[in-house]
Design an enzyme around this catalytic site. Structure first.
Site, PDB file in Angstrom:
ATOM      1  N   ALA A  42     -13.916  10.082 -14.797  1.00 29.91           N
ATOM      2  CA  ALA A  42     -14.470  11.166 -13.982  1.00 29.91           C
ATOM      3  C   ALA A  42     -13.316  11.943 -13.358  1.00 29.91           C
ATOM      4  O   ALA A  42     -12.192  11.430 -13.267  1.00 29.91           O
ATOM      5  CB  ALA A  42     -15.362  10.576 -12.903  1.00 29.91           C
ATOM      6  N   GLY A  53     -15.157   6.616 -16.486  1.00 34.42           N
ATOM      7  CA  GLY A  53     -16.240   7.351 -17.134  1.00 34.42           C
ATOM      8  C   GLY A  53     -15.963   7.607 -18.617  1.00 34.42           C
ATOM      9  O   GLY A  53     -16.901   7.801 -19.402  1.00 34.42           O
ATOM     10  N   GLU A  78     -11.723   1.849 -11.880  1.00 36.82           N
ATOM     11  CA  GLU A  78     -12.249   2.485 -10.654  1.00 36.82           C
ATOM     12  C   GLU A  78     -11.876   1.746  -9.375  1.00 36.82           C
ATOM     13  O   GLU A  78     -11.630   2.363  -8.338  1.00 36.82           O
ATOM     14  CB  GLU A  78     -13.782   2.599 -10.747  1.00 36.82           C
ATOM     15  CG  GLU A  78     -14.291   3.696 -11.673  1.00 36.82           C
ATOM     16  CD  GLU A  78     -14.418   3.262 -13.121  1.00 36.82           C
ATOM     17  OE1 GLU A  78     -13.823   2.216 -13.498  1.00 36.82           O
ATOM     18  OE2 GLU A  78     -15.095   3.963 -13.888  1.00 36.82           O
ATOM     19  N   GLU A  94     -17.005   4.443 -20.193  1.00 32.85           N
ATOM     20  CA  GLU A  94     -18.462   4.327 -20.019  1.00 32.85           C
ATOM     21  C   GLU A  94     -19.208   5.214 -21.011  1.00 32.85           C
ATOM     22  O   GLU A  94     -20.240   4.824 -21.551  1.00 32.85           O
ATOM     23  CB  GLU A  94     -18.834   4.680 -18.574  1.00 32.85           C
ATOM     24  CG  GLU A  94     -18.338   3.609 -17.605  1.00 32.85           C
ATOM     25  CD  GLU A  94     -18.553   3.978 -16.158  1.00 32.85           C
ATOM     26  OE1 GLU A  94     -17.996   5.013 -15.727  1.00 32.85           O
ATOM     27  OE2 GLU A  94     -19.284   3.250 -15.469  1.00 32.85           O
TER      28      GLU A  94
HETATM   29  N1  3HC Z   1      -9.224  12.978 -12.544  1.00 26.16           N
HETATM   30  C1  3HC Z   1      -8.504  14.051 -12.191  1.00 26.16           C
HETATM   31  N2  3HC Z   1      -7.223  14.244 -12.538  1.00 26.16           N
HETATM   32  C2  3HC Z   1      -6.660  13.272 -13.277  1.00 26.16           C
HETATM   33  C3  3HC Z   1      -7.350  12.126 -13.686  1.00 26.16           C
HETATM   34  C4  3HC Z   1      -8.695  11.992 -13.288  1.00 26.16           C
HETATM   35  N3  3HC Z   1      -9.442  10.952 -13.656  1.00 26.16           N
HETATM   36  N4  3HC Z   1      -6.516  11.349 -14.402  1.00 26.16           N
HETATM   37  C5  3HC Z   1      -5.343  11.996 -14.450  1.00 26.16           C
HETATM   38  N5  3HC Z   1      -5.431  13.156 -13.774  1.00 26.16           N
HETATM   39  C6  3HC Z   1      -4.394  14.188 -13.631  1.00 26.16           C
HETATM   40  C7  3HC Z   1      -3.232  13.701 -12.798  1.00 26.16           C
HETATM   41  O1  3HC Z   1      -3.455  13.931 -11.424  1.00 26.16           O
HETATM   42  C8  3HC Z   1      -2.103  14.555 -13.340  1.00 26.16           C
HETATM   43  O2  3HC Z   1      -2.236  15.825 -12.752  1.00 26.16           O
HETATM   44  P1  3HC Z   1      -0.933  16.714 -12.444  1.00 26.16           P
HETATM   45  O3  3HC Z   1      -0.282  16.940 -13.770  1.00 26.16           O
HETATM   46  O4  3HC Z   1      -1.501  17.924 -11.812  1.00 26.16           O
HETATM   47  O5  3HC Z   1      -0.101  15.894 -11.510  1.00 26.16           O
HETATM   48  C9  3HC Z   1      -2.441  14.691 -14.822  1.00 26.16           C
HETATM   49  O6  3HC Z   1      -3.841  14.412 -14.922  1.00 26.16           O
HETATM   50  C10 3HC Z   1      -1.710  13.738 -15.715  1.00 26.16           C
HETATM   51  O7  3HC Z   1      -1.859  12.431 -15.207  1.00 26.16           O
HETATM   52  P2  3HC Z   1      -0.651  11.388 -15.185  1.00 26.16           P
HETATM   53  O8  3HC Z   1       0.576  12.058 -14.706  1.00 26.16           O
HETATM   54  O9  3HC Z   1      -1.140  10.195 -14.462  1.00 26.16           O
HETATM   55  O10 3HC Z   1      -0.495  11.102 -16.752  1.00 26.16           O
HETATM   56  P3  3HC Z   1      -0.106   9.751 -17.481  1.00 26.16           P
HETATM   57  O11 3HC Z   1      -0.068  10.071 -18.912  1.00 26.16           O
HETATM   58  O12 3HC Z   1       1.075   9.138 -16.821  1.00 26.16           O
HETATM   59  O13 3HC Z   1      -1.318   8.743 -17.212  1.00 26.16           O
HETATM   60  C11 3HC Z   1      -3.639   8.073 -17.111  1.00 26.16           C
HETATM   61  C12 3HC Z   1      -2.572   8.993 -17.765  1.00 26.16           C
HETATM   62  C13 3HC Z   1      -3.342   6.611 -17.450  1.00 26.16           C
HETATM   63  C14 3HC Z   1      -4.962   8.474 -17.652  1.00 26.16           C
HETATM   64  C15 3HC Z   1      -3.577   8.226 -15.576  1.00 26.16           C
HETATM   65  O14 3HC Z   1      -3.618   9.586 -15.262  1.00 26.16           O
HETATM   66  C16 3HC Z   1      -4.721   7.557 -14.859  1.00 26.16           C
HETATM   67  O15 3HC Z   1      -4.674   6.362 -14.616  1.00 26.16           O
HETATM   68  N6  3HC Z   1      -5.722   8.347 -14.471  1.00 26.16           N
HETATM   69  C17 3HC Z   1      -6.825   7.854 -13.675  1.00 26.16           C
HETATM   70  C18 3HC Z   1      -7.771   7.031 -14.490  1.00 26.16           C
HETATM   71  C19 3HC Z   1      -8.945   6.616 -13.656  1.00 26.16           C
HETATM   72  O16 3HC Z   1      -8.819   6.101 -12.564  1.00 26.16           O
HETATM   73  N7  3HC Z   1     -10.149   6.808 -14.201  1.00 26.16           N
HETATM   74  C20 3HC Z   1     -11.359   6.479 -13.516  1.00 26.16           C
HETATM   75  C21 3HC Z   1     -11.808   7.669 -12.744  1.00 26.16           C
HETATM   76  S1  3HC Z   1     -13.198   7.326 -11.735  1.00 26.16           S
HETATM   77  C22 3HC Z   1     -14.486   7.286 -12.804  1.00 26.16           C
HETATM   78  O17 3HC Z   1     -14.336   7.460 -13.970  1.00 26.16           O
HETATM   79  C23 3HC Z   1     -15.824   7.066 -12.171  1.00 26.16           C
HETATM   80  C24 3HC Z   1     -16.869   6.781 -13.169  1.00 26.16           C
HETATM   81  O18 3HC Z   1     -17.099   5.428 -13.248  1.00 26.16           O
HETATM   82  C25 3HC Z   1     -18.148   7.465 -12.838  1.00 26.16           C
END
Ligand code: 3HC
Length: 704
Positions: A65, A103, A126, A106
């Site tokens: 998400a 997500g 998450e 998921e």
């Molecule tokens: N939402 C919004 N922005 C995100 C994002 C997300 N889920 N994941 C990454 N980004 C953004 C980062 O902020 C960054 O932005 P910037 O360039 O402006 O600084 C850009 O994308 C690139 O991210 P990284 O620098 O972290 O890139 P990497 O290649 O090093 O890592 C990744 C990639 C492993 C995917 C890492 O970004 C990450 O761990 N992201 C979060 C993953 C996460 O927590 N997902 C769960 C979200 S909550 C959810 O899904 C709820 C659901 O259950 C309903």
């Protein structure tokens, strides 16, 4: 389709291909879910389409998400992709490369089939941002892998590599990934006619595990107790997986959604989101030209094979980078290499490293005894004894032997880098790269910009830290740089409060309750009290007005130098690292306080916490004011990764904002009246308090 630009749909060979195209990581941002729904509708209605492929454009499948949307009001969707996918009449194949997280996974779990390239990773991380999977992940994952493994994955949030995901049944097939789109279309064609469609929601065979082992949920609570401390999300993750085992699918999904709603706006979730974005923001240095070409560092050298130099060499080998380790003394070098080997061997014994990987890392470290042998490295980090004359001598030699384009970095933790650079003919290629102990473990990589450091050098050093999986943070050249300098007030108040009557175990308990894994006095015992004692004595010899710390000094003089002596601030049984409160320490504190005419009194927990942390907030403000750090959130990240500040508190400034800049300032001003100069408030803090501003929003006006 609602938004053509973020989701594309086209039909190839009878397969409807849904491509998520929302750079950089295909998060489920505005328009993405609607785009997927519209594509599904279109393909379902098209008689030529027999199956779907869902794939990500660019570097990844779907990272989850859009975290930026959390905590903000948003409309409740009338239809969810998760339901639309598994209720569809035509099979959908998720084709995963890069990451399928949160997500993203998921959605993949709601597809009928999942294929992945060998380098892909999947997970439900998450919990790391203080929430739980809210797209059915807590209900579908246990149906595939069983509740026990689901608990482990969801409560830890770990990323699972493709081969493990295949073994667990999360992935149906691993494909070469040379052309994932074509491979996925082929796969989709092979399953297009199969009926009934395999839907994860219909599976229940693995859920029986919970009946045969009903204690698994409490076992998970115990297993994750340390990590769960102070945080509501892990417990709710467990409850959601429990619901998967006790409730029908739709009811379980409703339970998951309710628990998700309870978590989204907790202080911990807000703090963890702040930490997530701050860790990405810290990479940005506004003064660097946008079109700057960052030189690549591919080979490294480290000077000094002591504990620090060895740890630094390991940090490169761990990242697969060749490194030469040089020490003029072959004895020190041998000992250094033996220490590195022992460290790796311990990891092998613990099961966190394979024998093969250990051999590979050892082969990347080349010990050498002459400076000439490191001359061809792209960069060198000096990690010799912390004395200016020694460092200058090393830098003169490095300047002579290193190829002209090589960068010369120093791992000093306090010395003036301008002075070090001044002995070279290439001060523009000199910068600080400051590691934290242990160097191969701690994530912080503080990059110090000296007055002549060129932008390319700064950019190359920042990138080097990221290349070895650390977090690079900018600091200006000043005493202690940014991280250590900001911690000085913490350490000082820790000791002064004891003089005034707070007991070490009381202070430790307050900080552990706050979220630190170990209290500061226990940490002191682990690292040994003698080193800081020697530093104080040296300072006193150089500056007679320097104030010694009679209590820790008294401990050292009584032979209580810490864990290694079986006694320090605490007492230890032989062969056991458990600290025990020792009445002797209390007696010593009382005696020393009396000898020094310091009145002892009692402290509240709040006073202890504020005395330890407010001084550092004040110092953060001074550092920013002087242009020695870029922004408050950088310093917060430094504390998370350099000093173990509890992540679910966001960072020191984030925590300060929960109290309020005005409140923090007023307290500091009153301690200034009471204790004098060391509590002199920063002008930036005062202005922020007066304007009702936020500490987390503070930025340097100009870097110096
Ligand atoms: N939402 C919004 N922005 C995100 C994002 C997300 N889920 N994941 C990454 N980004 C953004 C980062 O902020 C960054 O932005 P910037 O360039 O402006 O600084 C850009 O994308 C690139 O991210 P990284 O620098 O972290 O890139 P990497 O290649 O090093 O890592 C990744 C990639 C492993 C995917 C890492 O970004 C990450 O761990 N992201 C979060 C993953 C996460 O927590 N997902 C769960 C979200 S909550 C959810 O899904 C709820 C659901 O259950 C309903």
């Amino acid at each position: 389709m609602t938004d053509k630009s973020v989701v594309h749909f086209d039909v190839e060979d009878g397969i409807g291909v849904i491509t998520i195209d929302y750079p950089p990581v295909n998060a489920l941002g505005p328009g993405v879910s609607d785009g997927i729904l519209a594509a599904l509708d279109k393909g379902e209605a098209d008689p030529n389409v027999t199956a779907f492929v869902m794939i990500g454009a660019g570097r990844t499948f779907i990272a989850g998400a859009d975290i930026r949307q959390f905590g903000k009001a948003r409309p409740n969707p009338t239809r969810r992709t998760y339901d639309a996918l598994d209720q569809g009449k035509k099979p959908v194949v998720a084709a995963i490369h890069g990451y399928a997280l949160g997500g993203g996974l998921e959605n993949a779990l709601a597809c009928h089939y999942r294929i992945a390239v060998p380098s892909a990773k999947v997970g439900l991380p998450e919990v790391q941002i203080g929430i739980l999977p809210g797209g059915g992940g807590t209900q579908r994952l246990p149906r595939i892998v069983g509740p026990k493994i689901a608990l482990d994955m969801i409560v830890s949030g770990r990323h699972v590599p493709a081969d493990e995901a295949k073994a667990l049944g999360i992935i149906d097939e691993i494909v070469p990934g040379k052309d994932l789109r074509s491979e996925a279309i082929m796969y989709a064609k092979s399953i297009a006619g199969k009926r009934p469609l395999p839907r994860v929601r219909d599976r229940s065979e693995k859920l029986g595990e919970a009946k045969t082992d009903p204690g698994m949920f409490d076992a998970a609570r115990k297993q994750f107790a340390r990590r769960m401390r102070g945080q509501p999300a892990p417990e709710k993750c467990i409850q959601a997986v429990e619901a998967a085992c006790t409730q029908p699918f739709d009811e379980g999904v409703a339970t998951e959604r309710r628990l998700f709603g309870e978590l989204e706006n907790t202080p911990e979730a807000k703090a963890l989101r702040y930490a997530f974005f701050s860790e990405r923001e810290i990479a940005r240095i506004p003064t660097l030209p946008k079109d700057l070409k960052t030189p690549e560092i591919k080979t490294m050298a480290v000077v000094g094979a002591g504990t620090m130099g060895g740890g630094i060499a390991m940090s490169f080998a761990d990242a697969g980078m060749p490194v030469k380790l040089v020490d003029a003394s072959s004895e020190v070098l041998e000992r250094g290499i033996a220490r590195i080997r022992d460290n790796y061997a311990t990891s092998v014994k613990r099961g966190s490293l394979s024998q093969e990987e250990m051999a590979k890392r050892m082969s990347l470290i080349t010990p050498v005894t002459t400076m000439e042998e490191i001359g061809d490295a792209d960069a060198v980090i000096e990690a010799v004894f912390e004395r200016m004359d020694v460092k200058k001598e090393v830098f003169k030699q490095l300047d002579a032997v290193m190829k002209p384009e090589a960068f010369l970095f120093t791992n000093t933790s306090a010395l003036d880098i301008d002075q070090i650079a001044s002995v070279t003919k290439r001060p523009e290629k000199v910068a600080g790269t400051h590691y934290f102990v242990p160097a191969n473990v701690m994530k912080l990589f503080e990059v110090v910009n000296a007055s002549k450091t060129a932008p390319e050098t700064l950019a190359a050093a920042m990138k080097l830290g990221r290349d070895i999986n650390k977090i690079s943070g900018y600091a200006g050249n000043c005493d202690g740089f940014a991280a250590n300098r900001s911690r000085i007030p913490f350490t000082l108040e820790q000791n002064l409060m004891v003089e005034e009557g707070a007991l070490p175990h009381q202070i430790d308990k307050v900080m552990e309750d706050f979220g630190y894994p170990v209290g500061p006095f226990k940490v002191n015992d682990m690292s040994g009290l003698d080193i800081s004692y020697d530093t104080r004595k040296r300072r006193k010899a150089a500056d007679p007005s320097y104030r010694m710390l009679p209590i820790p000094d008294g401990l050292v003089e009584a032979g209580r130098v810490g864990l290694k002596a079986g006694k320090g601030w605490y007492r230890y049984e032989k062969g056991d690292r458990t600290p025990h409160v020792d009445p002797e320490v209390e007696a010593l504190i009382k005696m020393v306080a009396a000898q020094n005419n310091i009145e002892q009194r009692s402290f509240t927990e709040e006073e202890i916490l504020h005395r330890l942390l407010f001084g550092s907030i004040n110092e953060f403000c001074k550092i920013i004011e002087e242009g020695k750090a870029i922004r408050a959130s950088d310093l917060d990240v430094m504390w998370l990764h350099g000093f173990g500040f509890p992540r679910y508190r966001g960072g020191l400034m984030f925590w300060g904002d929960t109290i309020g800049a005005r409140e923090v300032y007023n307290q500091i001003a009153s301690w200034h009246q009471r204790y004098g100069k060391r509590w002199e408030p920063s002008a930036l803090l005062r202005d922020t308090a007066e304007k009702g501003g936020k500490l987390t929003e503070l930025k340097a006006e100009r870097l110096r």
